[in-house]
Design a protein around this motif. Structure first.
Motif, PDB file in Angstrom:
ATOM      1  N   SER A  51      49.141 -13.521  24.348  1.00 26.51           N
ATOM      2  CA  SER A  51      48.914 -11.845  25.138  1.00 26.51           C
ATOM      3  C   SER A  51      48.767 -12.192  26.459  1.00 26.51           C
ATOM      4  O   SER A  51      48.121 -13.268  26.856  1.00 26.51           O
ATOM      5  CB  SER A  51      47.858 -11.201  24.474  1.00 26.51           C
ATOM      6  N   ASP A 111      48.581  -0.621  24.638  1.00 29.00           N
ATOM      7  CA  ASP A 111      49.157  -1.868  24.276  1.00 29.00           C
ATOM      8  C   ASP A 111      50.592  -1.946  23.670  1.00 29.00           C
ATOM      9  O   ASP A 111      50.837  -1.003  23.222  1.00 29.00           O
ATOM     10  CB  ASP A 111      48.059  -2.481  22.939  1.00 29.00           C
ATOM     11  N   LYS A 145      47.786  -4.418  28.054  1.00 32.47           N
ATOM     12  CA  LYS A 145      48.088  -5.577  27.171  1.00 32.47           C
ATOM     13  C   LYS A 145      49.189  -5.592  26.768  1.00 32.47           C
ATOM     14  O   LYS A 145      49.621  -4.783  25.924  1.00 32.47           O
ATOM     15  CB  LYS A 145      46.691  -5.576  26.333  1.00 32.47           C
TER      16      LYS A 145
END
Length: 413
Positions: A288, A340, A237
């Motif tokens: 995102s 992330d 992500k």
């Protein structure tokens, strides 16, 4: 009794004739007065017409790597063709030298050009008149003249339009049939900073460029470059934070916006997609995406393009700039690691003005659309031209696009 009647009738006749001529005089005077006021009321209305005069940029930073920069003078005349003008300018003579560029880069009013630079007073007088051979007189956004500033000493100062007169010269803006217009330039200025330790600005003018369409949001899985030894590819992500020009706090319109994000490696776009961004309480925007085609341990650069904005090239995960719009880079060093990843790009500003349908450039179509719709709250107009998301197209949006005009083009990989 009867002998008195002829005398009385004669007096009445004379009185009637006197009243008749008096009425003629009154009518004549009234017509003259009405003609006078008609003539001069129209003249006053014409004299009150104004033409906006603006600089194409409001900030210039000169340093050891960029010793000169420039700004255009724009005449904004959407309805009236112009045949010539005289413009008066003050500049900070203690920190910069100036030159008026008479090349074709800013010559909507052709030739018959004169300029007078007074280095002792720090003033510039520029006159341009369209020759008889110029078949089509300019109107709309008229690029009148280009001024080049070169640093001479550290310091700061402002370039402004002078009220005049300067010597024996005053402002003149002349249209067809010798119609005269007054200039309107309130609050127009260029803040100039000269410092050898300053942040290097991007050039204020890009002389040649063929704009290309914005990245296609429908492309989501571009071919991936060959893996670099030691790099790994896994799903991760990636969070993005951005700032938009003109939005300094949470706006009235808090709707989501699409932003096109492209990852570039070795001058090849490896992923481009449209990502939904949501506004935050501080006026920044966050979005995102889940990526499974990016390699860890590999350097990328990003291309970011907002829905009404110029595309920005970004080379580091947390870029910064001293003056809005002046961040510039060449080689990408952005890396995505396992897990992330967060790219905080709120230290720079995405410049607004490339309105839908976007073509990679702020042009006359964009500027005139905003100018012609000032004050509009029509949903269709607002969705296209409300640059600060306050649900109205107004002078703030117009100021935003004029300031961004100094950069004008999408940045490419």
């Amino acid at each position: 009794m009867n002998s008195a009647h002829p005398k009385k009738n004669t007096k009445n006749l004379l009185k009637s004739i006197e009243m008749f001529f008096l009425a003629l005089v009154v009518v004549g005077v009234s017509v003259s007065i009405l003609g006078y006021f008609y003539k001069y009321s129209h003249k006053s209305k014409a004299d009150s017409d104004k033409i906006a005069v603006e600089f194409s940029t409001n900030e210039i930073l000169l340093d050891s790597q960029n010793s000169s920069s420039s700004s255009n003078i724009l005449l904004l005349s959407p309805d009236q063709p112009l045949v010539g003008a005289t413009v008066l300018v003050n500049y900070p003579k203690d920190i910069v030298d100036v030159q008026v560029d008479n090349s074709d880069s800013c010559s909507d009013i052709e030739l018959l050009f004169s300029s007078n630079i007074d280095e002792d007073e720090g003033t510039i007088i520029i006159t341009k008149i369209a020759p008889d051979t110029q078949e089509i007189l300019p109107q709309g956004i008229i690029c009148f003249a280009k001024i080049i500033f070169s640093k001479t000493a550290d310091g700061s100062g402002a370039v402004t339009f002078a009220d005049g007169p300067l010597g024996n010269r005053s402002w003149e803006i002349v249209g067809e049939n010798l119609q005269e217009y007054a200039p309107s330039y309130a609050d127009q200025s260029i803040n100039i900073t000269v410092s050898d330790s300053g942040v290097t600005p991007s050039p204020s003018e890009i002389p040649t460029y063929t704009p290309s369409p914005s990245p296609d949001p429908s492309i989501t899985d571009a071919p991936t470059a060959s893996p670099t030894p030691g790099s790994t590819q896994t799903s991760r992500k990636v969070d993005f934070s951005i700032k938009l020009q003109g939005v300094t706090k949470i706006p009235r319109n808090t709707g989501d916006i699409p932003v096109v994000i492209s990852f570039v490696r070795d001058e090849e776009i490896v992923d481009t997609r449209s990502t939904i961004f949501k506004v935050q309480p501080d006026g920044s925007w966050k979005g995102s995406g889940q990526y499974d085609n990016l390699l860890s341990g590999v350097d990328y650069l990003l291309l970011i393009k907002g829905p009404k904005h110029l595309q920005k090239k970004i080379c580091v995960a947390r870029p910064n700039e001293a003056i809005s719009g002046h961040y510039s880079c060449q080689t990408g060093s952005i890396r995505v690691e396992n897990g992330d990843t967060n790219f905080d790009m709120t230290g720079i500003m995405l410049l607004a003005g490339d309105l839908p349908v976007q073509n990679g450039i702020i042009d006359a179509v964009d500027i005139i659309y905003i100018r012609n719709n000032l004050g509009s709250k029509d949903p269709e107009v607002v969705s296209r031209a409300d640059l600060n998301y306050d649900e109205i197209v107004d002078s703030q949006d117009y100021t935003i696009i004029i300031n961004a005009l100094s950069f004008k083009y999408d940045e490419l990989e």
